[in-house]
Scaffold this motif. Structure first.
Motif, PDB file in Angstrom:
ATOM      1  N   GLY A  14       0.807  -1.215   0.000  1.00 14.93           N
ATOM      2  CA  GLY A  14       0.000   0.000   0.000  1.00 14.93           C
ATOM      3  C   GLY A  14       0.841   1.266   0.000  1.00 14.93           C
ATOM      4  N   ILE A  15       0.199   2.352   0.441  1.00  9.57           N
ATOM      5  CA  ILE A  15       0.844   3.667   0.455  1.00  9.57           C
ATOM      6  C   ILE A  15       1.662   3.815   1.731  1.00  9.57           C
ATOM      7  CG2 ILE A  15       0.440   6.159   0.492  1.00  9.57           C
ATOM      8  CD1 ILE A  15      -2.161   5.587  -1.076  1.00  9.57           C
ATOM      9  N   ALA A  16       2.946   4.143   1.566  1.00  8.39           N
ATOM     10  CA  ALA A  16       3.828   4.310   2.722  1.00  8.39           C
ATOM     11  C   ALA A  16       3.796   5.736   3.255  1.00  8.39           C
ATOM     12  CB  ALA A  16       5.258   3.943   2.346  1.00  8.39           C
ATOM     13  N   PHE A  17       3.817   6.709   2.335  1.00  9.08           N
ATOM     14  CA  PHE A  17       3.788   8.129   2.694  1.00  9.08           C
ATOM     15  C   PHE A  17       3.579   8.910   1.404  1.00  9.08           C
ATOM     16  CE2 PHE A  17       8.172   6.664   2.268  1.00  9.08           C
ATOM     17  CZ  PHE A  17       8.713   7.540   1.343  1.00  9.08           C
ATOM     18  N   TYR A  18       3.626  10.244   1.494  1.00 10.11           N
ATOM     19  CA  TYR A  18       3.464  11.103   0.322  1.00 10.11           C
ATOM     20  C   TYR A  18       4.692  12.004   0.179  1.00 10.11           C
ATOM     21  CZ  TYR A  18      -1.453   9.724   0.237  1.00 10.11           C
ATOM     22  OH  TYR A  18      -2.627   9.008   0.171  1.00 10.11           O
ATOM     23  N   ALA A  19       5.035  12.294  -1.070  1.00  9.35           N
ATOM     24  CA  ALA A  19       6.150  13.194  -1.356  1.00  9.35           C
ATOM     25  C   ALA A  19       5.815  13.934  -2.654  1.00  9.35           C
ATOM     26  CB  ALA A  19       7.451  12.409  -1.486  1.00  9.35           C
ATOM     27  N   TYR A  20       6.717  14.783  -3.076  1.00  5.35           N
ATOM     28  CA  TYR A  20       6.499  15.578  -4.287  1.00  5.35           C
ATOM     29  C   TYR A  20       7.229  14.945  -5.469  1.00  5.35           C
ATOM     30  CZ  TYR A  20       4.595  19.254  -1.325  1.00  5.35           C
ATOM     31  OH  TYR A  20       3.826  19.962  -0.452  1.00  5.35           O
ATOM     32  N   LYS A  21       6.612  15.026  -6.643  1.00  7.86           N
ATOM     33  CA  LYS A  21       7.239  14.489  -7.844  1.00  7.86           C
ATOM     34  C   LYS A  21       8.104  15.512  -8.560  1.00  7.86           C
ATOM     35  CE  LYS A  21       4.383  10.600  -9.269  1.00  7.86           C
ATOM     36  NZ  LYS A  21       3.637   9.995 -10.402  1.00  7.86           N
ATOM     37  N   LYS A  22       7.884  16.799  -8.242  1.00  7.10           N
ATOM     38  CA  LYS A  22       8.639  17.849  -8.905  1.00  7.10           C
ATOM     39  C   LYS A  22       9.401  18.685  -7.887  1.00  7.10           C
ATOM     40  CE  LYS A  22       5.754  18.286 -13.012  1.00  7.10           C
ATOM     41  NZ  LYS A  22       5.051  19.216 -13.929  1.00  7.10           N
ATOM     42  N   ALA A  23      10.521  19.247  -8.342  1.00  7.60           N
ATOM     43  CA  ALA A  23      11.335  20.080  -7.460  1.00  7.60           C
ATOM     44  C   ALA A  23      10.614  21.386  -7.166  1.00  7.60           C
ATOM     45  CB  ALA A  23      12.687  20.349  -8.111  1.00  7.60           C
ATOM     46  N   LEU A  24      10.594  21.757  -5.904  1.00  7.43           N
ATOM     47  CA  LEU A  24       9.978  23.004  -5.460  1.00  7.43           C
ATOM     48  C   LEU A  24      10.911  23.666  -4.452  1.00  7.43           C
ATOM     49  CD1 LEU A  24       6.313  21.739  -4.906  1.00  7.43           C
ATOM     50  CD2 LEU A  24       7.102  23.215  -6.753  1.00  7.43           C
ATOM     51  N   PRO A  25      10.732  24.954  -4.203  1.00  9.87           N
ATOM     52  CA  PRO A  25      11.567  25.614  -3.191  1.00  9.87           C
ATOM     53  C   PRO A  25      11.463  24.913  -1.843  1.00  9.87           C
ATOM     54  CG  PRO A  25      10.365  27.241  -4.465  1.00  9.87           C
ATOM     55  CD  PRO A  25       9.824  25.902  -4.889  1.00  9.87           C
ATOM     56  N   ASP A  26      12.576  24.823  -1.141  1.00 10.91           N
ATOM     57  CA  ASP A  26      12.680  24.232   0.193  1.00 10.91           C
ATOM     58  C   ASP A  26      12.533  22.713   0.186  1.00 10.91           C
ATOM     59  OD1 ASP A  26      12.921  26.818   1.322  1.00 10.91           O
ATOM     60  OD2 ASP A  26      10.744  27.026   1.350  1.00 10.91           O
ATOM     61  N   LEU A  27      12.566  22.088  -0.982  1.00 10.00           N
ATOM     62  CA  LEU A  27      12.549  20.631  -1.074  1.00 10.00           C
ATOM     63  C   LEU A  27      13.886  20.139  -1.603  1.00 10.00           C
ATOM     64  CD1 LEU A  27       9.020  19.859  -2.579  1.00 10.00           C
ATOM     65  CD2 LEU A  27       9.702  19.858  -0.169  1.00 10.00           C
ATOM     66  N   ASP A  28      14.213  18.891  -1.268  1.00  7.10           N
ATOM     67  CA  ASP A  28      15.454  18.277  -1.723  1.00  7.10           C
ATOM     68  C   ASP A  28      15.153  16.969  -2.438  1.00  7.10           C
ATOM     69  OD1 ASP A  28      17.463  20.119  -0.441  1.00  7.10           O
ATOM     70  OD2 ASP A  28      16.407  19.443   1.363  1.00  7.10           O
ATOM     71  N   SER A  29      16.020  16.601  -3.346  1.00  9.72           N
ATOM     72  CA  SER A  29      15.875  15.338  -4.058  1.00  9.72           C
ATOM     73  C   SER A  29      16.126  14.163  -3.125  1.00  9.72           C
ATOM     74  CB  SER A  29      16.854  15.258  -5.224  1.00  9.72           C
ATOM     75  OG  SER A  29      16.602  16.262  -6.179  1.00  9.72           O
ATOM     76  N   VAL A  30      15.317  13.129  -3.283  1.00 15.58           N
ATOM     77  CA  VAL A  30      15.610  11.838  -2.667  1.00 15.58           C
ATOM     78  C   VAL A  30      16.184  10.962  -3.772  1.00 15.58           C
ATOM     79  CG1 VAL A  30      14.659   9.798  -1.538  1.00 15.58           C
ATOM     80  CG2 VAL A  30      13.801  12.078  -0.943  1.00 15.58           C
ATOM     81  N   TYR A  31      17.431  10.516  -3.588  1.00 18.84           N
ATOM     82  CA  TYR A  31      18.162   9.803  -4.624  1.00 18.84           C
ATOM     83  C   TYR A  31      17.949   8.293  -4.469  1.00 18.84           C
ATOM     84  CZ  TYR A  31      20.397  14.378  -4.426  1.00 18.84           C
ATOM     85  OH  TYR A  31      20.620  15.728  -4.381  1.00 18.84           O
ATOM     86  N   ARG A  32      17.917   7.606  -5.601  1.00 21.94           N
ATOM     87  CA  ARG A  32      17.626   6.162  -5.591  1.00 21.94           C
ATOM     88  C   ARG A  32      18.777   5.377  -6.227  1.00 21.94           C
ATOM     89  NH1 ARG A  32      12.169   3.387  -8.296  1.00 21.94           N
ATOM     90  NH2 ARG A  32      13.317   1.876  -9.578  1.00 21.94           N
ATOM     91  N   PHE A  33      19.149   4.294  -5.569  1.00 21.41           N
ATOM     92  CA  PHE A  33      20.185   3.377  -6.058  1.00 21.41           C
ATOM     93  C   PHE A  33      19.612   1.955  -6.123  1.00 21.41           C
ATOM     94  CE2 PHE A  33      22.604   6.835  -4.233  1.00 21.41           C
ATOM     95  CZ  PHE A  33      23.747   6.946  -5.001  1.00 21.41           C
ATOM     96  N   TYR A  34      20.201   1.149  -7.004  1.00 25.93           N
ATOM     97  CA  TYR A  34      19.905  -0.290  -7.022  1.00 25.93           C
ATOM     98  C   TYR A  34      21.190  -1.055  -6.734  1.00 25.93           C
ATOM     99  CZ  TYR A  34      18.650  -4.973  -8.506  1.00 25.93           C
ATOM    100  OH  TYR A  34      18.437  -6.335  -8.533  1.00 25.93           O
ATOM    101  N   ASN A  35      21.160  -1.931  -5.723  1.00 24.07           N
ATOM    102  CA  ASN A  35      22.321  -2.718  -5.306  1.00 24.07           C
ATOM    103  C   ASN A  35      22.256  -4.086  -5.975  1.00 24.07           C
ATOM    104  OD1 ASN A  35      24.285  -4.225  -3.989  1.00 24.07           O
ATOM    105  ND2 ASN A  35      23.884  -3.289  -1.979  1.00 24.07           N
ATOM    106  N   PHE A  36      23.177  -4.315  -6.918  1.00 23.97           N
ATOM    107  CA  PHE A  36      23.168  -5.586  -7.645  1.00 23.97           C
ATOM    108  C   PHE A  36      23.463  -6.773  -6.737  1.00 23.97           C
ATOM    109  CE2 PHE A  36      24.037  -2.573 -11.103  1.00 23.97           C
ATOM    110  CZ  PHE A  36      23.069  -2.969 -12.014  1.00 23.97           C
ATOM    111  N   ASN A  37      24.209  -6.579  -5.669  1.00 26.29           N
ATOM    112  CA  ASN A  37      24.556  -7.681  -4.779  1.00 26.29           C
ATOM    113  C   ASN A  37      23.370  -8.156  -3.959  1.00 26.29           C
ATOM    114  OD1 ASN A  37      27.170  -7.603  -5.695  1.00 26.29           O
ATOM    115  ND2 ASN A  37      27.943  -6.370  -3.964  1.00 26.29           N
ATOM    116  N   THR A  38      22.563  -7.227  -3.474  1.00 24.16           N
ATOM    117  CA  THR A  38      21.442  -7.599  -2.596  1.00 24.16           C
ATOM    118  C   THR A  38      20.106  -7.652  -3.336  1.00 24.16           C
ATOM    119  OG1 THR A  38      21.006  -5.289  -1.981  1.00 24.16           O
ATOM    120  CG2 THR A  38      22.596  -6.526  -0.623  1.00 24.16           C
ATOM    121  N   GLY A  39      20.046  -7.060  -4.514  1.00 20.42           N
ATOM    122  CA  GLY A  39      18.764  -6.981  -5.221  1.00 20.42           C
ATOM    123  C   GLY A  39      17.790  -6.010  -4.575  1.00 20.42           C
ATOM    124  N   ALA A  40      18.327  -5.084  -3.798  1.00 25.69           N
ATOM    125  CA  ALA A  40      17.483  -4.131  -3.066  1.00 25.69           C
ATOM    126  C   ALA A  40      17.820  -2.704  -3.490  1.00 25.69           C
ATOM    127  CB  ALA A  40      17.670  -4.289  -1.571  1.00 25.69           C
TER     128      ALA A  40
END
Length: 631
Positions: A522-548
């Motif tokens: 289900g829904i974990a929380f809400y965030a913004y899809k576009k950059a806005l003032p006073d917001l920061d990017s949440v960066y995403r990585f994929y770990n090939f070793n763990t599959g996570a």
């Protein structure tokens, strides 16, 4: 004091015509928006229906004891005309269903049938003798997103169907933890719940219970109004007798919602609101004392065009349309007794997106209100502004007291009627002022003392202008960018023992369709899809070793991972959130699992505490960043 006065003209969804202009009208700064056509046939839901099948009829039926007080409760609810208490109209009482109160008991009663295409079906019926209608209350512990819940009445007629995906979103929206879901309103004593599983989905994935149902004693949509005689008072005026109010009428809906904790159901009145972008977003204004939590908003059904066919007719209009999909809570305030929702379903064709004004009407201004008194078809009350008040809640039951106030420091308006009155069920109805020949919403009904026996007594409407300045402007007068928050969806990967998060609904659907080891939570929380003032990017990585996947808002950490760990593939910005505490945001807690070398994130402090107390391999790393629990 209000810094500006804003008026937004209604959208009537009948013709394609755009016209946006600013015009001075006295002290007003006016924004007007032309009409917008609704294309296509009305469609409530878009889920895939199960394949054609013939149910064997070997399902169980649970019949509750007769509720002797049903008629008495109905009369008590309908007798609550007048009275200053801000309370909704009680329409149903909760009843415990002991036979299916937990997952084990419910599961034992299901008799699964296998269809020719490999799909599975099980059903169970519930009977609450003497009920005018009912709503089942489900506890959804887990369900495959591709499952379909089918709800039928006592004549085996299909009322509504909803996918497991939609149910999971509903029971997790706004940080809900009780996993309760209210089924649709069904006429009569009997309702049948069918659970349909497509081929390849095991019945073992179904973990449900039906701990309660709502025994409805006031129907939200009687087709023959003879049964409605006496439900609203004799001095009420049929809106069909006032054609000048027809456009406003098309923006008003009757509400039915249920408290899933106790099964009680209520009715109020709500208003479909336009915004300054003419976006046709289904914003819906009602009273705080009607809906003030996401739990209640998720159960909302709205009934559109519930009015008589002609002036004082005893037949309801055949144009009635029902939306089943619930709503998202955006803003709520006890100060002005206002709540703004966003409906999860698109409104039916022909509705009116209502105009509004933030300017406070002057003393003596003529006003009107279209509402559903005692759950009846739409009525119209007209009168005037006869004062201003500062109103405060004085009890947990919703009682409030009002004191005379100057207009500048008031949060409510005093209204006296020359025609019609308000009753229980009218709560949340808009108050409209005519400006240059068009009706603008300026308030919403809190409560009052008017009745047919005392029509000149005062009713109190919360000030829309104050509510607008205190929060509603975020949605109704937004900047011309997409500044809305979006859900972040959560999966559990049974193979890796890790969680996956995505804000992309398309990616969510792809994972559900192609990766059976990913359990949708289900829904974990809400965030913004576009950059806005006073917001920061949440960066995403994929770990090939763990599959996570790994997520961080820390740019320095992002750069360190890129420079130091070849097994981490950088996938870019996932969404936007806040690095520091900000208004209405909630902490997102971060853990590192030493056993799987993966990270876990939760916005629920109870889940955080449970993980800390129960799983020693999870190292608590503190607050990762701040997100939101609502749109």
């Amino acid at each position: 004091m209000l810094q500006k006065a804003v008026r937004v003209l209604a959208i009537l969804m009948v013709a394609v015509m755009w016209h946006v202009g600013a015009q001075a009208a006295g002290s007003y700064n006016t924004v007007r928006v032309g009409a917008l056509e609704a294309r296509g046939d009305f469609e409530v839901r878009r889920e895939a229906a199960p394949a054609e099948y013939t149910r064997s009829g070997r399902h169980k039926t649970i019949t509750l004891d007769e509720l002797e007080r049903s008629g008495e409760l109905r009369q008590q609810a309908l007798s609550r005309h007048g009275g200053i208490s801000g309370v909704p109209l009680s329409a149903g009482i909760g009843r415990t269903v002991n036979a299916t109160r937990n997952q084990k008991l419910f599961g034992q009663l299901l008799d699964w049938e296998t269809m020719q295409d490999g799909s599975s079906l099980a059903a169970i019926s519930f009977v609450s003798p003497g009920a005018v209608g009912n709503r089942l209350i489900l506890r959804v512990l887990s369900i495959d997103p591709k499952a379909v819940f089918v709800f039928r009445d006592g004549h085996d007629q299909l009322i509504h169907q909803v996918t497991g995906l939609e149910v999971l979103d509903a029971v997790t929206a706004g940080g809900k933890q009780d996993r309760l879901f209210a089924g649709p309103y069904i006429d009569g004593e009997t309702s049948t719940l069918e659970v349909f599983l497509p081929a390849g989905v095991s019945p073992d994935t179904v973990r449900l219970a039906v701990p309660a149902l709502s025994h409805i004693f006031i129907s939200p949509h009687d087709e023959e109004l003879n049964s409605k005689v006496g439900e609203s008072s004799s001095c009420q005026i049929d809106v069909a007798c006032k054609p000048e109010w027809n456009d406003v009428s098309r923006g008003i809906a009757k509400m039915l919602y249920s408290d899933t904790r106790d099964g009680y159901s209520y009715t109020c009145t709500g208003n479909l609101m336009n915004d300054t972008l003419n976006s046709a977003t289904p914003y819906f204004l009602t009273a705080n004392h009607c809906i003030s939590t996401q739990d209640d908003a998720s159960t909302l059904q709205t009934f559109w065009f519930y009015k008589s066919t002609s002036c004082n007719s005893q037949d309801a209009s055949s144009s009635l349309k029902v939306l089943y999909g619930g709503a998202t809570l955006l803003d709520t305030s006890i100060d002005t007794d206002s709540t703004l929702l966003k409906l999860n379903d698109a409104p039916p064709a022909g509705v009116q997106y209502l105009g509004w004004s933030t300017s406070l009407p002057a003393y003596g201004t003529s006003v009107g209100s279209v509402h559903h008194p005692s759950g009846d078809v739409q009525k119209i009350s007209t009168g005037g502004i006869y004062g201003f008040s500062d109103c405060q809640i004085i009890s947990d039951e919703g009682d409030f007291s009002c004191f005379d106030s100057s207009a500048i420091s008031s949060n409510h308006m005093q209204v006296k009627w020359s025609s019609g009155v308000t009753e229980a069920g009218s709560s949340g109805a808009g108050l409209f002022q005519s400006i240059n020949g068009s009706q603008y919403l300026v308030g919403q009904l809190h409560g009052g003392l008017s009745s047919c026996a005392a029509p000149s007594r005062t009713d109190y409407y919360g000030s829309f202008g104050v509510a607008f300045e205190n929060g509603l402007s975020t949605w109704l007068d937004p900047e011309p960018v997409d500044a809305s928050r979006s859900p972040v969806y959560r999966f559990y990967n049974a193979n890796s023992g890790s969680h996956f998060f995505t804000s992309d609904a398309g990616e969510r659907s792809f994972v559900i369709a192609n990766y059976p080891s990913y359990v949708y939570e289900g829904i974990a929380f809400y965030a913004y899809k576009k950059a806005l003032p006073d917001l920061d990017s949440v960066y995403r990585f994929y770990n090939f070793n763990t599959g996570a996947h790994f997520y961080t808002i820390n740019q320095a950490e992002r750069d360190y991972v890129i420079a130091s760990f070849d097994s981490y593939a950088y996938e870019g910005d996932a969404w936007y959130a806040s690095s520091g505490d900000t208004e209405n945001a909630t902490p997102l807690y971060r853990f590192y699992n030493t056993r799987t070398a993966t990270h876990f994130y939760t916005a629920d402090p109870r889940e955080r505490d449970y993980v800390i107390a129960t799983f020693p391999s999870y190292v608590y790393e503190g607050i990762g960043y701040y997100a939101w629990l609502t749109e």
